[in-house]
Scaffold this active site. Structure first.
Site, PDB file in Angstrom:
ATOM      1  CB  CYS A  43     -17.773  58.321  58.344  1.00  0.00           C
ATOM      2  SG  CYS A  43     -16.343  58.523  57.298  1.00  0.00           S
ATOM      3  CB  CYS A  46     -14.619  59.663  59.925  1.00  0.00           C
ATOM      4  SG  CYS A  46     -15.414  60.456  58.507  1.00  0.00           S
TER       5      CYS A  46
END
Length: 123
Positions: A43, A46
């Site tokens: 991600c 993230c």
């Protein structure tokens, strides 16, 4: 020694166990896509948010708990029936939340150090 406890878990069951073992404590949870062997999450948001969130952890309340939870592989996360989405009502990663309250920062909100600090410092 840190003034808070950090717990690292992977998956919904481990998250629930970590929470139940710390009932009554002020719990903050950070949800991220799984990391690969090199320590990089699938991600991209993230990857961007983690150093910002970690940079504000000195503001966590005394005696609180910070749970770092990897939500799983991308395919599992994208499944709308996964336990994180169904039970915890997560809509995206990264998500930072104060457990048991409506306080939640989702995706790009986790890029803002001032918002993260506010979550850690406000009652």
């Amino acid at each position: 020694m840190a003034h808070y406890e950090e717990v690292n878990v992977r998956g919904y069951d481990e998250f629930c166990q970590a929470v139940s073992e710390r009932k009554g404590k002020d719990i903050f949870a950070y949800f991220s896509g799984d990391k690969d062997a090199s320590g990089k999450s699938w991600c991209p948001d993230c990857v961007t948010a983690e150093p910002i969130v970690r940079g504000q952890m000195s503001h966590l309340p005394e005696g609180s708990v910070f749970i770092y939870c990897q939500v799983g592989e991308r395919a599992y996360w994208k499944d709308s029936t996964n336990a994180f989405k169904k039970t915890l009502k997560l809509s995206g990663v990264p998500t930072l939340l104060r457990y048991g309250t409506p306080q939640k920062l989702v995706e790009e909100e986790c890029f803002k150090a001032d918002l993260v600090r506010m979550m850690f410092t406000e009652d």
